[in-house]
Enzyme design. Structure first.
Site, PDB file in Angstrom:
ATOM      1  N   THR A   1       0.820  -1.216   0.000  1.00  0.00           N
ATOM      2  CA  THR A   1       0.000   0.000   0.000  1.00  0.00           C
ATOM      3  C   THR A   1       0.851   1.261   0.000  1.00  0.00           C
ATOM      4  O   THR A   1       0.481   2.273  -0.603  1.00  0.00           O
ATOM      5  CB  THR A   1      -0.944  -0.023   1.220  1.00  0.00           C
ATOM      6  OG1 THR A   1      -1.823  -1.130   1.058  1.00  0.00           O
ATOM      7  CG2 THR A   1      -1.763   1.242   1.337  1.00  0.00           C
TER       8      THR A   1
ATOM      9  N   TYR B   1      -7.591   0.465  -4.106  1.00  0.00           N
ATOM     10  CA  TYR B   1      -6.452   1.150  -4.724  1.00  0.00           C
ATOM     11  C   TYR B   1      -5.490   0.088  -5.263  1.00  0.00           C
ATOM     12  O   TYR B   1      -5.706  -1.115  -5.079  1.00  0.00           O
ATOM     13  CB  TYR B   1      -5.740   2.044  -3.698  1.00  0.00           C
ATOM     14  CG  TYR B   1      -5.391   1.339  -2.403  1.00  0.00           C
ATOM     15  CD1 TYR B   1      -4.298   0.490  -2.329  1.00  0.00           C
ATOM     16  CD2 TYR B   1      -6.183   1.486  -1.267  1.00  0.00           C
ATOM     17  CE1 TYR B   1      -3.981  -0.193  -1.162  1.00  0.00           C
ATOM     18  CE2 TYR B   1      -5.872   0.812  -0.094  1.00  0.00           C
ATOM     19  CZ  TYR B   1      -4.770  -0.022  -0.051  1.00  0.00           C
ATOM     20  OH  TYR B   1      -4.474  -0.692   1.098  1.00  0.00           O
TER      21      TYR B   1
ATOM     22  N   THR C   1       1.637  -4.438   4.223  1.00  0.00           N
ATOM     23  CA  THR C   1       1.480  -4.757   5.646  1.00  0.00           C
ATOM     24  C   THR C   1       0.848  -6.131   5.899  1.00  0.00           C
ATOM     25  O   THR C   1       0.969  -6.664   6.996  1.00  0.00           O
ATOM     26  CB  THR C   1       0.618  -3.688   6.356  1.00  0.00           C
ATOM     27  OG1 THR C   1      -0.671  -3.653   5.748  1.00  0.00           O
ATOM     28  CG2 THR C   1       1.272  -2.325   6.283  1.00  0.00           C
ATOM     29  N   ASP C   2       0.186  -6.695   4.863  1.00  0.00           N
ATOM     30  CA  ASP C   2      -0.529  -7.956   5.096  1.00  0.00           C
ATOM     31  C   ASP C   2       0.388  -9.071   5.595  1.00  0.00           C
ATOM     32  O   ASP C   2       0.015  -9.854   6.463  1.00  0.00           O
ATOM     33  CB  ASP C   2      -1.222  -8.425   3.816  1.00  0.00           C
ATOM     34  CG  ASP C   2      -2.426  -7.567   3.458  1.00  0.00           C
ATOM     35  OD1 ASP C   2      -2.805  -6.699   4.258  1.00  0.00           O
ATOM     36  OD2 ASP C   2      -2.990  -7.776   2.363  1.00  0.00           O
TER      37      ASP C   2
ATOM     38  N   LYS D   1      -0.141  -7.941  12.692  1.00  0.00           N
ATOM     39  CA  LYS D   1      -1.180  -7.051  12.178  1.00  0.00           C
ATOM     40  C   LYS D   1      -2.467  -7.404  12.901  1.00  0.00           C
ATOM     41  O   LYS D   1      -2.883  -8.560  12.902  1.00  0.00           O
ATOM     42  CB  LYS D   1      -1.319  -7.232  10.660  1.00  0.00           C
ATOM     43  CG  LYS D   1      -2.232  -6.215  10.005  1.00  0.00           C
ATOM     44  CD  LYS D   1      -2.198  -6.288   8.478  1.00  0.00           C
ATOM     45  CE  LYS D   1      -3.012  -5.144   7.894  1.00  0.00           C
ATOM     46  NZ  LYS D   1      -2.968  -5.087   6.428  1.00  0.00           N
TER      47      LYS D   1
ATOM     48  N   GLU E   1       0.077 -35.495  26.167  1.00  0.00           N
ATOM     49  CA  GLU E   1      -0.618 -36.091  25.021  1.00  0.00           C
ATOM     50  C   GLU E   1       0.119 -35.782  23.710  1.00  0.00           C
ATOM     51  O   GLU E   1       0.379 -36.658  22.892  1.00  0.00           O
ATOM     52  CB  GLU E   1      -2.048 -35.533  24.955  1.00  0.00           C
ATOM     53  CG  GLU E   1      -2.883 -36.144  23.839  1.00  0.00           C
ATOM     54  CD  GLU E   1      -4.165 -35.348  23.552  1.00  0.00           C
ATOM     55  OE1 GLU E   1      -4.304 -34.209  24.043  1.00  0.00           O
ATOM     56  OE2 GLU E   1      -5.015 -35.875  22.806  1.00  0.00           O
TER      57      GLU E   1
HETATM   58  N1  ASP Z   1      -2.558  -4.850   0.326  1.00  0.00           N
HETATM   59  C1  ASP Z   1      -1.521  -4.368   1.058  1.00  0.00           C
HETATM   60  C2  ASP Z   1      -0.332  -5.318   1.076  1.00  0.00           C
HETATM   61  O1  ASP Z   1       0.388  -5.321   0.129  1.00  0.00           O
HETATM   62  C3  ASP Z   1      -1.858  -3.934   2.411  1.00  0.00           C
HETATM   63  C4  ASP Z   1      -0.853  -2.950   2.874  1.00  0.00           C
HETATM   64  O2  ASP Z   1       0.237  -2.848   2.374  1.00  0.00           O
HETATM   65  O3  ASP Z   1      -1.170  -2.214   3.822  1.00  0.00           O
HETATM   66  O4  ASP Z   1      -0.110  -6.049   2.013  1.00  0.00           O
END
Ligand code: ASP
Length: 360
Positions: free
Chosen positions: A41, A55, A125-126, A198, A319
């Site tokens: 992003t 986006y 961020t993902d 995250k 276990e």
């Molecule tokens: N879609 C994005 C990513 O590439 C999200 C982000 O960067 O905040 O992970």
């Protein structure tokens, strides 16, 4: 900040040396920071300032390149002489294992050079916490390595990317960030790769370390550390990116009330060398999943039992130990997967695997 430049002028250069430099004497006093851009992003544009979730390529918008990212924030020149490289430019959910190895090897090469004092990696961020943790385990360095992204696209109103990037460069340039392992710098916080996750789909304060791992704050682009990572990392890690050219397949099985072992069996059939079970509570699971995991283990597949609960420790129980399973300790399923992939390059012995899960 020059938002216009940041958002609109995509230059074709894939790499540049920012000797966009002030006077030589000033240059010598500053650290040299290499910025590696991978997309996300922070490098995305939307159709207008209020397009905050729609986006990037999915919305038909071209990504922003490294040179535009950097030239939008001339403030970084106060902290470091920077060079930039576009390693790839994708949303982080699209990063492949091959991309990952390329990034890690290039980061290592740069860190090994006397001309580089620290590295910043811009990243979606993902999966940022996954790349941060992987690099934390495989880079042989004491130099600062900082991952940074943004939650709002570069065109968004109140975009968080520019200040996040300035802070990341300032942190990578700081001697205070040495020997702290790979760091994440977002929203004025400094987090360890081990603890950070995250926690919110869209909020700028998404990165949190609920079980510790919050190392400090960036204030006025100056780091204020309050703690250090306790787990093994970087130069103290037994894993080394120079010796890794591929990683074994490890899958995660997500447990729910009433779920069965079908996905575990499918993972084994697909060639998984390891399975992380994201169990309920303290790693509990339905009988059918346990049966499939026991069958997988008998076929030589390493099994790590973890939890879908975001905080707490999964310690060994009678276990699971009897079945030859490894306990995930404080690793989220996605971080346990990374550690298991690396651990399997060294050993399949459950006792050795448990030692590794205790140490990192
Ligand atoms: N879609 C994005 C990513 O590439 C999200 C982000 O960067 O905040 O992970």
């Amino acid at each position: 900040m020059n938002l216009k430049t940041f958002t609109t002028s995509v230059l074709s250069a894939a790499a540049f040396a920012l000797a966009a430099a002030p006077a030589l004497a000033q240059q010598a006093a500053k650290a040299n920071v290499a910025i590696l851009a991978t997309g996300g992003t922070i490098a995305s544009r939307g159709a207008d300032t209020l397009a905050l979730t729609d986006y990037g390529p999915g919305a038909g918008m071209k990504q922003v390149g490294i040179q535009s990212l950097v030239s939008a924030v001339p403030e970084i020149e106060k902290f470091a002489n920077v060079s930039g490289e576009q390693i790839f430019n994708v949303g982080s959910s699209k990063i492949s294992m091959a991309n990952w190895l390329t990034l890690a090897k290039r980061t290592h090469e740069l860190l090994a050079s006397d001309g580089v004092d620290g590295v910043v990696i811009t990243h979606g961020t993902d999966t940022l916490e996954e790349t941060a943790y992987f690099l934390n385990l495989v880079l042989k360095t004491n130099k600062p390595v900082v991952l940074v992204g943004s939650m709002r696209p570069s065109t968004g109103i109140s975009a968080d990317g520019p200040l996040n990037l300035v802070n990341a460069v300032a942190l990578a340039a700081s001697p205070a960030a040495q020997s702290k392992g790979v760091l994440v710098s977002m929203n004025d916080r400094i987090s360890s790769a081990f603890g950070v996750m995250k926690t919110n789909t869209t909020n700028t304060g998404t990165f949190k370390s609920p079980d510790g791992g919050e190392l400090g704050y960036m204030q006025n682009s100056q780091p204020f550390f309050i703690s250090s990572p306790a787990k093994r990392h970087t130069s103290n890690s037994e894993f080394d990116i120079r010796q890794i050219d591929s990683l074994p397949r490890v899958d995660i099985n997500y447990t729910t009330l009433g779920s069965d072992g079908v996905l575990v069996d499918a993972a084994v059939a697909a060639g998984a060398r390891g399975i992380v079970n994201a169990g309920t509570g303290h790693a509990n699971m339905p009988v059918a999943i346990m049966e499939s995991l026991v069958a997988a283990q008998k076929k030589g597949v390493a099994v790590v039992v973890g939890s879908r609960v975001p905080t707490g420790i999964v310690t060994p129980t009678g276990e699971f130990s009897k079945a030859g399973f490894v306990s995930s300790m404080m690793h989220s399923p996605q971080k346990a997967r990374i550690l298991l992939m690396l651990a399997l390059t060294k050993t399949q012995d459950p006792k050795e695997l448990q030692r590794i899960f205790d140490a990192y």
